[in-house]
Each structure stands twice: as structure tokens, then as C-alpha cells.
Design a protein around this motif. Structure first.
Motif, PDB file in Angstrom:
ATOM      1  N   GLY A 168       0.594  -1.349  -0.415  1.00 22.97           N
ATOM      2  CA  GLY A 168       0.273  -0.418  -0.403  1.00 22.97           C
ATOM      3  C   GLY A 168       0.911   1.920  -0.075  1.00 22.97           C
ATOM      4  N   GLY A 169       2.388   1.039  -0.310  1.00 23.71           N
ATOM      5  CA  GLY A 169       2.945   2.376  -0.225  1.00 23.71           C
ATOM      6  C   GLY A 169       4.729   2.248  -0.146  1.00 23.71           C
ATOM      7  N   PHE A 170       5.335   3.145  -0.257  1.00 21.30           N
ATOM      8  CA  PHE A 170       6.551   3.079  -0.398  1.00 21.30           C
ATOM      9  C   PHE A 170       7.331   3.814  -0.307  1.00 21.30           C
ATOM     10  CE2 PHE A 170       9.474   2.117  -4.676  1.00 21.30           C
ATOM     11  CZ  PHE A 170      11.090   1.673  -4.151  1.00 21.30           C
ATOM     12  N   LEU A 171       8.253   3.596   0.714  1.00 23.78           N
ATOM     13  CA  LEU A 171       8.850   4.331   1.592  1.00 23.78           C
ATOM     14  C   LEU A 171      10.622   4.567   0.352  1.00 23.78           C
ATOM     15  CD1 LEU A 171       9.773   6.488   3.229  1.00 23.78           C
ATOM     16  CD2 LEU A 171      10.741   4.240   5.008  1.00 23.78           C
ATOM     17  N   SER A 172      11.072   5.417   0.005  1.00 24.65           N
ATOM     18  CA  SER A 172      11.886   5.073  -1.671  1.00 24.65           C
ATOM     19  C   SER A 172      12.612   6.192  -1.552  1.00 24.65           C
ATOM     20  CB  SER A 172      11.505   5.111  -2.414  1.00 24.65           C
ATOM     21  OG  SER A 172      11.734   5.382  -4.116  1.00 24.65           O
ATOM     22  N   HIS A 173      14.231   6.174  -1.971  1.00 23.70           N
ATOM     23  CA  HIS A 173      14.708   7.497  -2.080  1.00 23.70           C
ATOM     24  C   HIS A 173      14.357   8.033  -3.231  1.00 23.70           C
ATOM     25  CE1 HIS A 173      15.696   3.729  -5.286  1.00 23.70           C
ATOM     26  NE2 HIS A 173      16.909   4.896  -5.246  1.00 23.70           N
ATOM     27  N   CYS A 174      13.087   7.872  -3.881  1.00 23.95           N
ATOM     28  CA  CYS A 174      12.718   8.434  -5.242  1.00 23.95           C
ATOM     29  C   CYS A 174      13.606   8.480  -6.550  1.00 23.95           C
ATOM     30  CB  CYS A 174      12.337   9.589  -5.447  1.00 23.95           C
ATOM     31  SG  CYS A 174      10.702   9.887  -4.925  1.00 23.95           S
ATOM     32  N   GLY A 175      14.850   7.378  -6.609  1.00 25.98           N
ATOM     33  CA  GLY A 175      15.230   7.253  -7.774  1.00 25.98           C
ATOM     34  C   GLY A 175      14.464   7.371  -9.456  1.00 25.98           C
ATOM     35  N   TRP A 176      14.914   7.486 -10.135  1.00 26.91           N
ATOM     36  CA  TRP A 176      13.425   7.827 -11.020  1.00 26.91           C
ATOM     37  C   TRP A 176      13.381   6.876 -11.807  1.00 26.91           C
ATOM     38  CZ3 TRP A 176      10.872  11.076 -12.633  1.00 26.91           C
ATOM     39  CH2 TRP A 176      10.107  11.061 -13.924  1.00 26.91           C
ATOM     40  N   ILE A 178       8.865  12.890   2.903  1.00 26.19           N
ATOM     41  CA  ILE A 178       9.119  12.910   4.675  1.00 26.19           C
ATOM     42  C   ILE A 178      10.146  14.425   4.489  1.00 26.19           C
ATOM     43  CG2 ILE A 178      11.697  11.789   4.670  1.00 26.19           C
ATOM     44  CD1 ILE A 178      10.575   9.384   6.791  1.00 26.19           C
ATOM     45  N   SER A 179       9.688  14.269   6.461  1.00 24.77           N
ATOM     46  CA  SER A 179      10.667  15.411   6.780  1.00 24.77           C
ATOM     47  C   SER A 179      10.801  15.707   8.154  1.00 24.77           C
ATOM     48  CB  SER A 179      10.358  17.046   6.547  1.00 24.77           C
ATOM     49  OG  SER A 179       8.743  17.530   6.890  1.00 24.77           O
ATOM     50  N   ASN A 180      11.636  15.929   8.526  1.00 25.48           N
ATOM     51  CA  ASN A 180      12.103  16.421  10.115  1.00 25.48           C
ATOM     52  C   ASN A 180      10.891  17.317  10.748  1.00 25.48           C
ATOM     53  OD1 ASN A 180      12.929  18.840   9.686  1.00 25.48           O
ATOM     54  ND2 ASN A 180      15.188  17.924   9.937  1.00 25.48           N
ATOM     55  N   GLU A 181      11.424  17.803  12.290  1.00 24.15           N
ATOM     56  CA  GLU A 181      10.108  19.008  12.971  1.00 24.15           C
ATOM     57  C   GLU A 181       9.786  19.582  12.472  1.00 24.15           C
ATOM     58  OE1 GLU A 181      12.923  19.194  17.161  1.00 24.15           O
ATOM     59  OE2 GLU A 181      11.026  17.398  16.752  1.00 24.15           O
ATOM     60  N   ARG A 205       2.356   0.868 -10.760  1.00 28.41           N
ATOM     61  CA  ARG A 205       1.686  -0.259 -10.437  1.00 28.41           C
ATOM     62  C   ARG A 205       0.978   0.435  -8.888  1.00 28.41           C
ATOM     63  NH1 ARG A 205       1.873  -2.288 -13.804  1.00 28.41           N
ATOM     64  NH2 ARG A 205       2.874  -4.520 -14.155  1.00 28.41           N
ATOM     65  N   GLY A 206       0.778   2.451  -9.270  1.00 25.63           N
ATOM     66  CA  GLY A 206      -0.757   2.983  -8.171  1.00 25.63           C
ATOM     67  C   GLY A 206      -0.200   2.644  -6.714  1.00 25.63           C
ATOM     68  N   VAL A 207       1.592   2.828  -7.275  1.00 20.91           N
ATOM     69  CA  VAL A 207       1.843   2.879  -5.651  1.00 20.91           C
ATOM     70  C   VAL A 207       2.347   3.887  -4.956  1.00 20.91           C
ATOM     71  CG1 VAL A 207       3.139   1.759  -3.155  1.00 20.91           C
ATOM     72  CG2 VAL A 207       2.577  -0.002  -5.755  1.00 20.91           C
ATOM     73  N   PRO A 208       1.161   4.389  -3.752  1.00 17.35           N
ATOM     74  CA  PRO A 208       1.922   6.057  -3.476  1.00 17.35           C
ATOM     75  C   PRO A 208       3.106   6.044  -2.954  1.00 17.35           C
ATOM     76  CG  PRO A 208       0.469   5.151  -2.448  1.00 17.35           C
ATOM     77  CD  PRO A 208       0.319   4.281  -3.383  1.00 17.35           C
ATOM     78  N   ILE A 209       4.087   7.072  -2.460  1.00 19.83           N
ATOM     79  CA  ILE A 209       5.010   7.013  -2.084  1.00 19.83           C
ATOM     80  C   ILE A 209       5.235   7.967  -1.644  1.00 19.83           C
ATOM     81  CG2 ILE A 209       7.518   7.937  -3.381  1.00 19.83           C
ATOM     82  CD1 ILE A 209       6.440   6.947  -6.315  1.00 19.83           C
ATOM     83  N   LEU A 210       6.203   7.417  -0.088  1.00 20.33           N
ATOM     84  CA  LEU A 210       7.170   8.611   0.369  1.00 20.33           C
ATOM     85  C   LEU A 210       8.254   8.534   0.393  1.00 20.33           C
ATOM     86  CD1 LEU A 210       6.278   9.662   2.949  1.00 20.33           C
ATOM     87  CD2 LEU A 210       7.285   7.432   4.563  1.00 20.33           C
ATOM     88  N   ASP A 226       9.824  11.477  13.181  1.00 17.64           N
ATOM     89  CA  ASP A 226      10.123  11.717  11.542  1.00 17.64           C
ATOM     90  C   ASP A 226       9.143  11.060  10.696  1.00 17.64           C
ATOM     91  OD1 ASP A 226      10.902  14.050  12.696  1.00 17.64           O
ATOM     92  OD2 ASP A 226      12.544  13.479  12.087  1.00 17.64           O
ATOM     93  N   ILE A 227       9.376   9.356  10.853  1.00 22.92           N
ATOM     94  CA  ILE A 227      10.065   8.543  10.037  1.00 22.92           C
ATOM     95  C   ILE A 227       8.472   7.799  10.222  1.00 22.92           C
ATOM     96  CG2 ILE A 227      10.570   6.182   8.983  1.00 22.92           C
ATOM     97  CD1 ILE A 227      13.356   6.869  10.824  1.00 22.92           C
ATOM     98  N   ALA A 228       7.861   7.461  11.867  1.00 27.92           N
ATOM     99  CA  ALA A 228       6.409   7.109  11.860  1.00 27.92           C
ATOM    100  C   ALA A 228       4.991   7.949  11.271  1.00 27.92           C
ATOM    101  CB  ALA A 228       6.631   7.262  13.193  1.00 27.92           C
ATOM    102  N   ALA A 229       5.919   9.322  11.915  1.00 31.41           N
ATOM    103  CA  ALA A 229       4.986  10.256  11.488  1.00 31.41           C
ATOM    104  C   ALA A 229       4.369  10.215   9.857  1.00 31.41           C
ATOM    105  CB  ALA A 229       5.359  11.532  11.779  1.00 31.41           C
ATOM    106  N   GLY A 230       5.696  10.327   9.083  1.00 33.53           N
ATOM    107  CA  GLY A 230       5.663  10.045   7.125  1.00 33.53           C
ATOM    108  C   GLY A 230       4.730   8.518   7.131  1.00 33.53           C
ATOM    109  N   ILE A 231       5.131   7.451   7.234  1.00 31.64           N
ATOM    110  CA  ILE A 231       4.327   6.720   7.078  1.00 31.64           C
ATOM    111  C   ILE A 231       3.014   6.788   7.309  1.00 31.64           C
ATOM    112  CG2 ILE A 231       4.168   4.102   7.767  1.00 31.64           C
ATOM    113  CD1 ILE A 231       7.654   4.729   7.955  1.00 31.64           C
TER     114      ILE A 231
END
Length: 515
Positions: free
Chosen positions: A405-413, A452-455, A422-427, A466-471
């Protein structure tokens, strides 16, 4: 009866699978227009070329340039110590490889090919080789394996003279949407660890670069590096399509005054023929060492509810710091979210990606891999809620499974467009270079994810909260999830029509240049 080829095109990729795989897909697409397409690679990349590549079409060929990798370490007799090879010139082993590659290309053009190609398509990170082809009167086409957004933002920030921005200021770039406006925080981002290296030799000599080029933004107000890299090119090809980046493709064409075509996303053919079904990576890509088989990954995913799994992977070349990996592990431990976490050898370390060196390594790199981060004990603490994959992971399989249901990614292209398809939202947890601009495209323009960002709302070191809030934000955002599913429908009918048309227009253009 065999069809006769219309003409010849050479393709020169950069090192690393993230550049090689799109180049191979480009070769396949160009061969469908009855062009003899020759992929020119250093010899150490030959093991990355599956036999199915040349079997795809009689118009596809591979030429290997003999390149010796840095020498393996060896035991020094009687000393009990390892003999460490001397450092390469300019402190980078890629320098010698590029020199050998350049000499091999010259020899091939002079005596080995027997043909004069209509053009050569060069990865922009191989721009040092342009002079070789120009000297042989071969038109050069520059190829971006990333999307259009990174080059667009680099150029726009240069023209908008963002170097004088103040803290808190936001500056809109003329010709671009307001949501892509530059913030002051955007200017301070960059890779962690070692500083970026230029694609130009430090001693000012011409020829191959002494190192590899960081893809990060230039110093605020500085001319983008890619402008020099495409100088003298007759056209630009970009690994993207109209559904994702039409506005940015048009922007680059207007600014460079060159023909620019989106010809991607350049993903495996099976990707485009299997919408709605689970992909199997071993059908498309070489399996590498892993602690789980594809069948075991599927079994684990089948045990999880629809859309409940967060997939975490930072690719094979860059990732967070070891301290941040520890924070991520703590966050996952304290969470209730099912997850798959892919951890590469040497995680948390920085340096020249090993894939660029043809598998050769030094004692230092061996030590880095041994000391790379691993979340000891996390698997026991989370039990069946988590799956920790070390080494290679079947990413296409995971992204195409309904439980993801989600992808925590570095966002490489490549990862970004695979998730989009594949319709998977990205963090987005960007580390360097074009990843920051890809993240902005995902979150601000396409609206299919979050950054994702810090406080403080800035780029920088992230803590477990920060990570928990982003997920939590990503996995609970129905609007973003629905938008991601809606965008993926544009890819259900196969390879984008706009890119099919772009390839056709490019072939027509390059044919006219030859007459």
C-alpha cells in the motif's frame, strides 16, 4: 526472408544497472523501427546483459570494449598481509576505465564497425565521449535516463537567480507551475557524506572524467552541468512520457532550442503487458544473492491485508546514514504497520558504487560491506509483521502485489516510475541528486505521495518520530492513494502512446539528418 536494416544507431550507456537497463530497453524500441542498434559497453558489464536481449531482434547487437577492472587484492607472500593496489589517477578507479573505454571506442569506429552510424545516443553521464564521435562525424544525441524534472529545475533555478534567496523565501520559476516553486530549504539539500565530484577533470585536461558526476543541483545561481554535457547534441531523449512530464519536456525544448522527446518510461516489456497481475522479476532481470526467494516473498505478502504493507527500499547505490537506519529500525519496531525492508550490502556507507567497478573491489570496500548497517534483532521483535530482505529484492513483484500500500523510497527515477505504473503511493526520503526533484514531482505536481521531513519541515537528519509520522501520513491518506491508482490507469494499455510517437518522430528526424 530477413528484413534489411534502414541504418545503424549506436547506444552508449553509463555504468550501473540504473543506466544500463533503460538503455537496453531503448535499443529494443529503436530496433522495432528496423535500425541496426549496437549497444557499446565495457567488458565487465557483459554479465549484466541477458541472452534474451540480443535474441529480441536480429537488429540488436552488443560490442564489448575490453576494459580491465581495478586489480583484486592479493596475499603478499610471507607477510600475512594483503597487498593493496595503488590508487588510480585522481583518486578514482573510474578514470583508468574511461581512458580504456575511450581508446576502445576510437578503435571500433576506425576499424571495428565497418559502418558509419546515423547517430550515437550517449548517456549524458558519458558526455566526455562526445568529442570522439564528433571527430568521426557521427551526430550525437544526448540521453537522460532520469526524468525531465531534474534538468528542468536545475535550469529554472539558474535562470531565476536563486542564489540571493533568503531564509523563508519562496521563488516561482517563470514558465513552471507555482507548486514547483523553489524554497530556501531546496537550496541547502544535497548528498550526505562525501562531497559531489565533477564530471570534468580537475587538471583541466580534455578527455574522460577523473571521476563520476554527482547529479545534485548546482551551487545556487550556477549554470547547470547538463547544459555543457548536451552541448553539440542534435537532440535530447528523456526516459519519461507525456502523462508524467509533458510540461517539463516542453520547457526543456523551449530553453535548449533542441528537439526533445519523451521515450519512456523504459521498463521491461513484461511490465507493460501485465497490468493488473503480479510481476515476477526473475522473468525480466537476473536474480542476485538474497535471503528470500520470490515464492517466499509472495507467501508473506499473501498473508497480509490489502494495501497494508509499506515497502522500504533505497536502491543499490545510495541510502541514509547508519544513524538514520537505526532510527528507521526503531520506528518500525514501535509501529504496528506490516513492512518489507530491503537492506543492501554496505548500507549506511558512501563511496563509488561497486556496480560502476565491474565487481572489482578493494579491502576498504570489503570492509565497508562487512560494516554496513543491519538491524540486529529486529526480525525477532516484529515477528511475522516484518520481512527484512538482505541483498536483491523482487521489487516489481512487491509493487504489483495488492497487499502493498505504500513505498518508502529514495525516489530514484526507475523506482519512481515502477511505483507509479503499479499505482503505489510514495513516501520520498531523498538522498542526493535528481531524487529531490523527483520527490517534488511526486508530492507537489502529480500528488501521489508525500515527502518525509524532520520536525522543522526541512531536509536533514531524520528521527524515529519523523519516520513514523511520514509512514502514518502516507498509509492513511486515501486521497493520495486514489490519485496514485488513477494515474496508474494511464499505463494499463501498455507502453505510453506519446512515447511510441516520440520514438517515431526521433527516427524520422535522425533519418532526415542522414540524407
Amino acid at each position: 526472408m530477413d528484413l534489411e536494416a534502414a541504418a545503424d544507431i549506436f547506444v552508449l550507456p553509463f555504468l550501473g544497472q540504473g543506466h544500463l537497463f533503460p538503455a537496453m530497453e531503448l535499443c529494443k524500441n529503436l530496433s522495432s523501427h528496423r535500425y541496426n542498434v549496437t549497444l557499446i559497453i565495457p567488458s565487465h558489464l557483459s554479465s549484466s546483459i541477458p541472452s534474451t536481449f540480443t535474441n529480441h531482434s536480429s537488429f540488436i547487437h552488443v560490442v564489448e570494449i575490453s576494459v580491465s577492472s581495478p586489480p583484486e587484492t592479493a596475499d603478499e607472500p610471507g607477510s600475512g598481509k594483503k597487498e593493496v593496489p595503488p590508487p588510480a589517477p585522481m583518486g578514482n578507479p573510474l578514470h583508468n576505465q574511461n581512458i580504456q573505454m575511450g581508446e576502445g571506442i576510437k578503435s571500433f569506429l576506425s576499424t571495428g564497425s565497418g559502418v558509419r552510424p546515423t547517430c550515437v545516443v550517449i548517456d549524458v553521464m558519458m558526455s566526455w565521449s562526445k568529442e570522439i564521435f564528433v571527430n568521426h562525424e557521427v551526430p550525437v544525441v544526448s540521453f537522460f535516463t532520469s526524468g525531465a524534472i531534474a534538468s528542468t529545475m536545475d535550469y529554472g533555478k539558474w535562470k531565476a537567480q536563486v542564489g540571493d534567496m533568503k531564509p523563508g523565501e519562496i521563488r516561482v520559476i517563470p514558465g513552471l507551475p507555482t507548486q514547483m516553486a523553489v524554497t530556501f530549504a531546496d537550496l541547502s539539500r544535497g548528498p550526505r557524506g562525501k562531497p559531489q565530484r565533477s564530471n570534468r577533470p580537475a587538471d583541466g585536461n580534455t578527455g574522460p572524467p577523473s571521476g563520476f558526476r554527482g547529479r545534485g543541483p548546482p551551487t545556487p545561481g550556477q549554470k547547470p552541468r547538463w547544459l555543457d554535457e548536451v552541448d553539440g547534441s542534435v537532440a535530447l531523449l528523456i526516459n519519461t512520457c507525456d502523462h508524467l512530464e509533458r510540461l517539463f519536456i516542453d520547457y526543456l525544448a523551449e530553453q535548449t532550442k533542441l528537439p526533445v522527446w519523451g521515450v519512456g518510461p523504459l521498463l521491461p516489456e513484461q511490465f507493460w503487458k501485465s497490468a493488473g497481475s503480479i510481476l515476477h522479476d526473475h522473468d525480466m532481470r537476473s536474480n542476485h544473492k538474497s535471503n528470500y526467494t520470490e515464492d517466499e516473498v509472495i507467501q508473506w505478502l499473501e498473508s497480509k491485508p490489502y494495501g497494508s504493507v509499506i515497502y522500504i527500499s533505497f536502491g543499490s547505490e545510495v541510502g541514509p546514514s547508519i544513524e538514520e537506519y537505526k532510527e528507521l529500525a526503531k520506528s518500525l519496531e514501535e509501529s504496528k504497520q506490516p513492512f518489507i525492508w530491503v537492506i543492501q550490502p554496505g548500507s549506511g556507507k558512501s563511496g563509488v558504487p561497486r556496480s560502476f567497478l565491474g565487481g572489482a573491489h578493494t579491502d576498504t570496500e570489503e570492509e565497508d560491506e562487512e560494516e554496513g548497517y543491519y538491524p540486529e534483532g529486529l526480525d525477532v521483535k516484529v515477528g511475522k509483521r516484518g520481512l527484512i530482505i538482505t541483498g536483491w529484492a523482487p521489487q516489481l513483484l512487491i509493487l504489483s502485489h495488492p497487499s502493498t500500500g505504500g513505498f518508502l523510497s529514495h525516489c530514484g527515477w526507475n523506482s519512481t516510475v515502477e511505483a507509479i505504473g503499479r499505482g503505489v503511493p510514495i513516501l520520498a526520503w531523498s538522498i542526493r541528486g535528481d531524487q529531490f526533484d523527483n520527490a517534488k514531482l511526486v508530492a507537489k505536481h502529480l500528488k501521489i505521495g508525500h515527502i518525509i521531513s524532520n520536525e522543522d519541515g526541512r531536509h536533514g537528519k531524520l528521527k524515529r518520530d519523523d519516520i513514523a509520522a511520514g509512514i502514518e501520513k502516507l498509509m492513511s491518506d486515501e486521497k493520495v492513494r486514489n490519485q496514485a491508482k488513477e494515474l496508474s490507469k494511464e499505463f494499463e494499455s501498455g507502453f505510453p502512446v506519446s512515447s511510441v510517437n516520440g520514438l517515431g518522430a526521433f527516427v524520422e528526424f535522425i533519418s532526415s539528418k542522414a540524407t
